[in-house]
Design an enzyme around this catalytic site. Structure first.
Site, mmCIF file in Angstrom:
data_model
loop_
_atom_site.group_PDB
_atom_site.id
_atom_site.type_symbol
_atom_site.label_atom_id
_atom_site.label_comp_id
_atom_site.label_asym_id
_atom_site.label_seq_id
_atom_site.Cartn_x
_atom_site.Cartn_y
_atom_site.Cartn_z
ATOM 1 N N ASP A 191 0.957 -1.338 0.094
ATOM 2 C CA ASP A 191 0.025 0.098 0.014
ATOM 3 C C ASP A 191 0.960 1.194 0.078
ATOM 4 O O ASP A 191 1.997 1.303 0.704
ATOM 5 C CB ASP A 191 -0.895 -0.101 1.321
ATOM 6 C CG ASP A 191 -1.815 1.053 1.466
ATOM 7 O OD1 ASP A 191 -2.754 0.930 0.587
ATOM 8 O OD2 ASP A 191 -2.034 1.682 2.238
ATOM 9 N N GLU A 212 1.603 -0.563 -4.988
ATOM 10 C CA GLU A 212 0.421 0.513 -5.278
ATOM 11 C C GLU A 212 1.315 1.942 -5.698
ATOM 12 O O GLU A 212 2.044 2.475 -4.716
ATOM 13 C CB GLU A 212 -0.361 0.835 -4.350
ATOM 14 C CG GLU A 212 -1.475 1.982 -4.772
ATOM 15 C CD GLU A 212 -2.235 2.257 -3.563
ATOM 16 O OE1 GLU A 212 -3.581 2.625 -3.632
ATOM 17 O OE2 GLU A 212 -1.797 2.405 -2.426
#
Length: 673
Positions: free
Chosen positions: A328, A364
């Site tokens: 993330d 990401e």
């Protein structure tokens, strides 16, 4: 690192006792608090000894597996200098791999030193466990080009009627035969589990009667959330083994960019209490850096933080057997003194580590810090979430002008993004919808977000969703509207499965899940995000399964090399041809035509004897006639649809046609062999 080499920190059980070890450069004293078997009463507090270079450790004889404990630290308390030491704050061991209860936000966890009582009654206790025997090393099952299936663990099975109630919402439920059967039907190469490590609610949620349902607010990085994995690491390990036996890998979505300690008004739970200056990045004036939008940013350029992250990754590979990880806000992991560097020590260490080098690594590739958008800039072998793919595909099917060229680029592997650093292979992860944003069904149902249930007057979440509404919102009973919405979902799914490289599907999008237009449903641990298995669109689900079968049968889709329009070695047929609906090659004028909403993609095989596949994309609302180029010895037949393209191809659709060799043709070409 050898497979059996363990971290130097944590509560390490050995014969005769437990060695407790933690790191803090700034603390003057550290203690371990030992609790009773229920984790309620502190029965002993022992001071750790400084071993130099910030290491504090103590061997306590007579303790064994199952011991519940927490840590405490003391030193200067000067928040203006980023020092938050307070021995009244019980701290979770950053290396804990099991805790005895979930975190629950309480305002007293954020009280300043001297203002509140001991926080031990409010905190989970770490549980010291016996070391598991390391799993035998095995290469990942998932390979780039396959299908990743993103799963919110709790929401996925909370309403599944065929799963025993006691299993619903847990990691163990993913090993149930009905789930495995569903995954195999879709051709899933790996499930990507949204965070399963223990997290805490943001402080504004409890007053609203809400709680974080996604898990992107961790406290530490190894301990699993007891709500999701009540059986602890053994539960995850067993589920990974069952899925692996079915040919399905497991990828963990991990959050190393921030923690739930939030900003300076947040709770003291772990890292802040040990050494706030070292574990978090700060600005030049001493404030917490906020490149994450959550109030703090983990200092991934600090050697001890890097060691902790690498130890966490090794732990999940060695002790659970996972295929890899999705990171993330991954640019945080590559920031050195605040600046992203593709060759940052942590990113390099992940790729060079003996246990991690062959794992699937997915970034990401954006955060909200300076130069935070880094799509295409991560080094091989990182795969990257490709939001340009998401946006361009949505724009095309929304009907935006001039999108045919962009669509072709996305279908072909996004060479404009990945050709430079990809070394001839695309590292794209193509997706149309993910956990963050509208569901695939809501993209074609809601032109605007509807986040009222989040309690922020619909201010949260993205305003531009590149979505559309076939009809008037709420008129799903209109048969014509329902058909239009289903057709658009068919078209979006078909585009995804026809795209070059790795693809990702979020759980439930294959059968029309809706979040009622909520594009930021992180706080909706309820029917808004729980998958409605009983009410699913089974026809759409069957269509998705057909797409998955076709993708598996056509190697050109999962190939990660870029489509270039040139013949592969040993063939005279180009790997791809881009045609108009008349069968003519698209010329420059056609590519630039803002009103063009049609495209025919002809994929060649690896040699001239292999059949070609035609992907006919009609984004116009009007039907059209399509002519496909003929080849001696072959004829075109439907690959999925029963559509006969001698009739007009309907609007807003994708049709797959495959060449079949006519009887006797192959023998003639091979000289009768």
């Amino acid at each position: 690192m050898p497979a059996d080499q363990r971290p130097r920190f944590g509560g390490l059980v050995s014969e005769g006792g437990i060695r407790f070890a933690a790191w803090s450069q700034a603390a003057r004293r550290l203690w371990v608090s030992i609790f009773d078997d229920q984790g309620n009463r502190e029965i002993e507090r022992l001071e750790l000894r400084s071993e130099g270079e910030g290491v504090h450790a103590l061997f306590v004889a007579g303790l064994g597996p199952g011991t519940r404990y927490g840590l405490r630290a003391d030193g200067d308390y000067a928040p203006e200098r980023a020092l938050w030491f307070d021995p009244a704050k019980l701290l979770t061991d950053p290396y804990a791999v099991e805790i005895d209860r979930s975190y629950a936000y309480d305002w007293r966890l954020a009280q300043r030193r001297g203002e509140g009582a001991d926080t031990a009654p409010l905190m989970p206790k770490a549980i010291a466990g016996a070391l598991l025997k390391p799993l035998q090393a095995a290469p990942p099952l998932f390979q780039p080009g396959g299908l990743i299936y993103e799963i919110p663990v709790r929401a996925f099975t909370m309403l599944h009627p065929d799963i025993p109630e006691k299993l619903r919402g847990t990691v163990a439920a993913l090993a149930h035969p009905v789930v495995v059967e569903h995954l195999k039907k879709l051709g899933v190469g790996a499930v990507e589990l949204m965070p399963v490590t223990a997290s805490i609610d943001e402080r504004h949620l409890p007053p609203l009667g809400l709680r974080n349902a996604w898990g992107y607010n961790p406290v530490t990085f190894m301990a699993l959330d007891p709500r999701l994995a009540p059986g602890g690491l053994a539960e995850l390990r067993s589920t990974v083994a069952v899925l692996r036996q079915a040919g399905i890998g497991v990828i963990l979505d991990l959050v190393f960019n921030h923690t739930g300690e939030s900003d300076r008004l947040g709770p003291t739970l772990s890292l802040r209490g040990f050494d706030n200056q070292a574990y978090y990045r700060h600005t030049s004036d001493g404030r917490l850096a906020n490149d994450t939008g959550t109030g703090n940013t983990v200092a991934c350029d600090h050697p001890v933080v890097q060691e902790m992250i690498l130890d966490a990754l090794r732990h999940f590979v060695r002790d659970a057997g996972v295929d890899g990880f999705r990171f993330d806000l991954a640019p945080i992991l590559g920031r050195v003194e605040g600046i992203f560097d593709a060759e940052a020590p942590l990113l390099r260490a992940m790729r060079d580590d003996a246990l991690l080098a062959d794992r699937v690594l997915i970034a990401e590739p954006w955060d909200i810090g300076p130069d935070g958008y880094q799509l295409g800039n991560f080094p091989p072998s990182f795969l990257e979430w490709n939001d340009k793919y998401r946006d361009d595909v949505r724009r095309f099917w929304r009907g935006d002008a001039g999108m045919v060229g962009a669509l072709a680029t996305r279908l072909a592997g996004s060479s404009d993004v990945f050709a430079t650093n990809g070394k001839g292979a695309s590292r794209t992860v193509n997706f149309i919808a993910a956990h963050d944003g509208m569901t695939l069904a809501d993209i074609v149902r809601y032109e605007r977000k509807h986040n009222e249930a989040n309690g922020e007057q619909n201010r949260d979440g993205h305003n531009e969703n590149l979505s559309w509404n076939n009809g008037v919102e709420g008129d799903a009973d209109d048969p014509a509207v329902a058909v239009a919405r289903r057709n658009d979902q068919h078209a979006l799914l078909a585009t995804l499965f026809a795209s070059r490289g790795t693809i990702m599907l979020t759980a439930g999008d294959e059968f029309g899940r809706t979040q009622q237009g909520n594009n930021n449903a992180y706080a909706q641990d309820n029917e808004i995000i729980w998958l409605d298995w009983a009410g699913r669109d089974r026809a759409l689900e069957r269509y998705t399964a057909l797409l998955a079968a076709l993708r598996r049968a056509v190697p050109a889709f999962s190939d990660t090399s870029f489509l270039a329009g040139q013949p592969p070695a040993g063939s005279e047929i180009p790997d791809v041809a881009w045609l108009t609906e008349t069968g003519a090659p698209l010329d420059e004028q056609s590519w630039q035509d803002p009103q063009r909403h049609r495209l025919v993609m002809i994929l060649g095989g690896t040699n001239d004897d292999e059949p070609r596949l035609a992907v006919i994309i009609n984004g116009d609302r009007r039907a059209c006639m399509v002519t496909l180029p003929e080849r001696d010895g072959f004829s075109w037949t439907a690959a999925i649809d029963a559509a006969d393209i001698s009739r007009p191809v309907p609007g807003r659709t994708v049709i797959f046609m495959i060449e079949r060799a006519r009887a006797g043709t192959r023998e003639k070409r091979n000289g009768g062999r």
